[in-house]
Design an enzyme around this catalytic site. Structure first.
Site, PDB file in Angstrom:
ATOM      1  N   GLN A   1      23.161  43.214 -37.746  1.00 51.17           N
ATOM      2  CA  GLN A   1      21.874  43.522 -38.366  1.00 51.17           C
ATOM      3  C   GLN A   1      22.074  44.755 -39.249  1.00 51.17           C
ATOM      4  O   GLN A   1      22.138  45.874 -38.771  1.00 51.17           O
ATOM      5  CB  GLN A   1      20.813  43.803 -37.299  1.00 51.17           C
ATOM      6  CG  GLN A   1      19.428  44.079 -37.881  1.00 51.17           C
ATOM      7  CD  GLN A   1      18.449  44.590 -36.830  1.00 51.17           C
ATOM      8  OE1 GLN A   1      18.853  45.052 -35.773  1.00 51.17           O
ATOM      9  NE2 GLN A   1      17.164  44.514 -37.146  1.00 51.17           N
TER      10      GLN A   1
ATOM     11  N   ASN B   1      62.158  60.403  -7.859  1.00 50.46           N
ATOM     12  CA  ASN B   1      62.275  58.973  -8.154  1.00 50.46           C
ATOM     13  C   ASN B   1      62.499  58.650  -9.621  1.00 50.46           C
ATOM     14  O   ASN B   1      62.701  57.494  -9.972  1.00 50.46           O
ATOM     15  CB  ASN B   1      61.026  58.233  -7.657  1.00 50.46           C
ATOM     16  CG  ASN B   1      59.738  58.818  -8.209  1.00 50.46           C
ATOM     17  OD1 ASN B   1      59.621  60.025  -8.410  1.00 50.46           O
ATOM     18  ND2 ASN B   1      58.757  57.970  -8.456  1.00 50.46           N
TER      19      ASN B   1
ATOM     20  N   ARG C   1      17.996  59.609 -30.116  1.00 46.92           N
ATOM     21  CA  ARG C   1      17.663  60.604 -29.098  1.00 46.92           C
ATOM     22  C   ARG C   1      18.784  60.812 -28.077  1.00 46.92           C
ATOM     23  O   ARG C   1      18.740  61.770 -27.307  1.00 46.92           O
ATOM     24  CB  ARG C   1      16.373  60.205 -28.390  1.00 46.92           C
ATOM     25  CG  ARG C   1      15.123  60.525 -29.211  1.00 46.92           C
ATOM     26  CD  ARG C   1      13.881  60.295 -28.378  1.00 46.92           C
ATOM     27  NE  ARG C   1      13.563  58.884 -28.251  1.00 46.92           N
ATOM     28  CZ  ARG C   1      12.738  58.377 -27.329  1.00 46.92           C
ATOM     29  NH1 ARG C   1      12.195  59.172 -26.423  1.00 46.92           N
ATOM     30  NH2 ARG C   1      12.482  57.089 -27.295  1.00 46.92           N
TER      31      ARG C   1
END
Length: 469
Positions: free
Chosen positions: A73, A396, A15
Site C-alpha cells: 500500500q 576444546n 507513536r
C-alpha cells in the site's frame, strides 16, 4: 467456499517512535504480526494476504512463508485503501476475514466464530463492550435514522467518536476493526468508497452503510474480552498488552497446578509444559519450548530457553539455560546453579550437580557427576560420578577446529586443570591439581603435569620507586 484472510500491516506507527515497523515490535518473544498469523493458522485459509507499506521489505522478510502473499500500500490512504490493494488476489466466491497486524491477541475461536457469522452472505463485525468507549467507533443499531441507538436491534452503521451525538456516545458497544464479509460484495463496496473527509482517506468501516443500502444483513460477534482486541500504537500500550498476556499465561499455569511465587513477575515467550508440583520463583523468563517434569523447582531470576528438565530437578537462582537449536536436557534430581550457564547440547544425567559459575556446552555428564565451582566443560563426554574440580577447563578449540574430551567413570579432576582436547581420561583416573593434560591419562592412576615448585632464598619483592620532585 473459499476463505481469504487480509491482514493490514502497512502503518508506520509514529507513536512508537522507532525505526522498526510497528508490526515487528515484539510481544512475548514474537512480533505482533507473527502473533496474528499464528492465531489464524488453524482457520485453514485458502489465501493469506498481508498488506505492507512502511518498512515493507523488513516486514515481508520477517514473516515470509509459503502460504503468505504480500501486496503493498503505497502511499497509505486509509484502511479501505489498504484492503483495496488486496482485493485483486481474493476469491470472488467465499468469505474474506480482515484483521489488523497490530492487534495481536485475537483468539482463534473468536476469528472462527466471526467467519461463521458471515457465512459468505452477511457482513459480520467483531465488537466489544467497553466501560469507557471513548475514542472508539460506536455500533449504531435501530432504524436507519439512528433514532433508537441502543445496543439491541439491527446494525445500521458505525459512528466515529468525534462524530457521535451525546446519546450515541453513551453506547458501550464499539467496533474493533475486525470484520468478515462476502468477498464479491466486499469488492463492490470497496470500489464505492469515497475519501471525502478531512484526512482524504478511504475508511473501511464505511462499507457498513453500503451493506445496509444493499440490503445485506449486518451482524455482530462479541469478543470474549477487551484484551484480545486491543491494538498497539505506543510503547506504553505495548507494555500494557505484554503484562495482560503474561498474566493470562500465568493464570492458565496456576489453574493447571503450577505454583508461581508471583504471577506478576513471570514471563513466558514461547511454550511451557509443566508436570505436577512445579514451583517457579519470581522473575523467571521462559523462551522457546521448555518442559518441566514433576516436582521441578525453578529459583528466582532464571532464564530458560529450549530445555527439558526432568522430575525433581532444582534450578537455583540466576541460572541461565539456553538450548538454542540443539536444546538442553537436565536429568531427574539434578541440581544446577546458582549462577550457572548451560549452553546448546548440554545433557546432564540424573543427580548431576552443576554449581556456581560453571558453564557446560555440547557435553554429556553421566549420573552423579559434579562440577561445583568455577569450571568449563565444552565438547566433553563425562562419565558417572566424576568430580570435576574448581577452575578446571576443557581446552576444546585449537583455533580452527573443535575437539572432544572423554572423561571415564569415577574420574577425579583436581582444581585448576587444563584438559587439552582431544584427550581421554581413563575410568578411575585422578588428575592432580594444576595439571595441564595433553595426553591420555591411564585408568586408575594418578596423572600430574606441572612445573617443579621452587623457593628462592634471599629474593626481594620489588618496591615502588619514589617519584622525583
Amino acid at each position: 467456499m473459499a476463505l481469504d484472510i487480509v491482514i493490514m500491516a502497512a502503518g508506520k506507527g509514529t507513536r512508537m517512535r522507532s525505526s522498526l515497523p510497528k508490526v515487528l515490535h515484539n510481544l512475548a518473544g514474537r512480533s505482533l504480526l507473527q502473533h496474528v498469523l499464528q492465531n489464524v493458522a488453524a482457520l485453514g485459509a485458502d489465501r493469506i494476504v498481508v498488506v505492507t507499506g512502511h518498512g515493507a521489505d523488513a516486514v515481508e522478510a520477517a514473516v515470509a512463508a509459503p502460504q503468505v502473499q504480500f501486496v503493498r500500500q503505497m502511499p497509505q490512504l486509509g484502511t479501505g485503501h489498504a484492503v483495496q490493494q488486496a482485493a485483486p488476489l481474493l476469491h470472488d466466491a467465499g468469505t474474506t476475514l480482515i484483521l489488523n497486524g497490530d492487534v495481536p491477541l485475537i483468539e482463534p475461536a473468536t476469528a472462527a466464530a466471526l467467519v461463521a457469522a458471515c457465512g459468505g452472505e452477511r457482513l459480520a463485525l467483531l465488537t466489544v463492550l467497553l466501560d469507557d468507549p471513548s475514542g472508539y467507533g460506536r455500533i449504531v443499531r435501530g432504524d436507519p435514522a439512528g433514532r433508537s441507538a441502543t445496543e439491541g436491534g439491527r446494525v445500521q452503521g458505525i459512528v466515529e467518536h468525534k462524530d457521535a451525538s451525546p446519546a450515541q456516545r453513551l453506547i458501550r458497544e464499539v467496533y474493533t476493526g475486525v470484520m468478515a464479509a462476502p468477498t464479491a460484495a466486499l469488492k463492490r463496496w470497496l470500489g464505492a468508497l469515497r475519501n471525502e473527509n478531512v484526512q482524504g482517506e478511504y475508511y473501511l468501516p464505511d462499507v457498513v452503510a453500503l451493506a445496509v443500502a444493499d440490503g445485506v444483513a449486518v451482524v455482530t460477534e462479541r469478543a470474549t474480552s477487551e484484551t484480545e482486541v486491543l491494538g498497539v500504537n505506543s510503547p506504553l500500550q505495548l507494555a500494557d498488552l505484554e503484562r495482560r498476556y503474561q498474566r493470562r499465561q500465568a493464570d492458565a499455569l496456576m489453574e493447571a497446578g503450577v505454583r508461581l511465587a508471583d504471577p506478576a513477575r513471570f514471563d513466558l515467550r514461547g511454550t511451557l509444559d509443566c508436570g505436577s508440583d512445579v514451583e517457579i520463583d519470581v522473575n523467571g523468563v521462559f523462551e522457546g519450548r521448555v518442559v518441566l517434569g514433576d516436582g521441578v523447582r525453578i529459583g528466582a531470576n532464571c532464564v530458560i530457553r529450549n530445555a527439558t528438565i526432568a522430575a525433581g530437578a532444582l534450578i537455583q537462582p540466576f541460572t541461565h539455560i539456553d538450548g538454542e537449536a540443539l536444546g538442553v536436557q537436565v536429568g531427574a534430581g539434578a541440581q544446577v546453579g546458582p549462577f550457572a550457564r548451560l549452553r546448546p547440547g548440554a545433557v546432564l544425567g540424573d543427580e548431576v550437580h552443576i554449581g556456581n559459575f560453571v558453564e557446560v556446552k555440547n557435553s554429556t555428564l553421566g549420573r552423579g557427576a559434579k562440577a561445583n565451582h568455577l569450571a568449563y566443560l565444552g565438547d566433553a563426554t563425562v562419565g558417572a560420578r566424576v568430580n570435576y574440580g574448581a577452575g578446571s577447563i576443557t581446552a576444546n578449540y585449537d583455533g580452527a577446529n573443535k575437539h572432544r574430551t572423554v572423561i571415564g567413570d569415577d574420574v577425579h579432576v583436581g582444581s585448576n586443570c587444563v584438559l587439552v582436547a582431544p584427550v581421554t581420561l581413563g575410568a578411575g583416573a585422578t588428575i592432580g591439581g594444576g595439571s595441564t593434560i595433553s595426553k591420555d591419562a591411564p585408568a586408575g592412576q594418578l596423572t600430574v603435569s606441572r612445573a617443579k615448585q621452587l623457593s628462592l632464598a634471599g629474593w626481594k619483592r620489588p618496591v615502588k620507586v619514589p617519584k622525583s620532585t
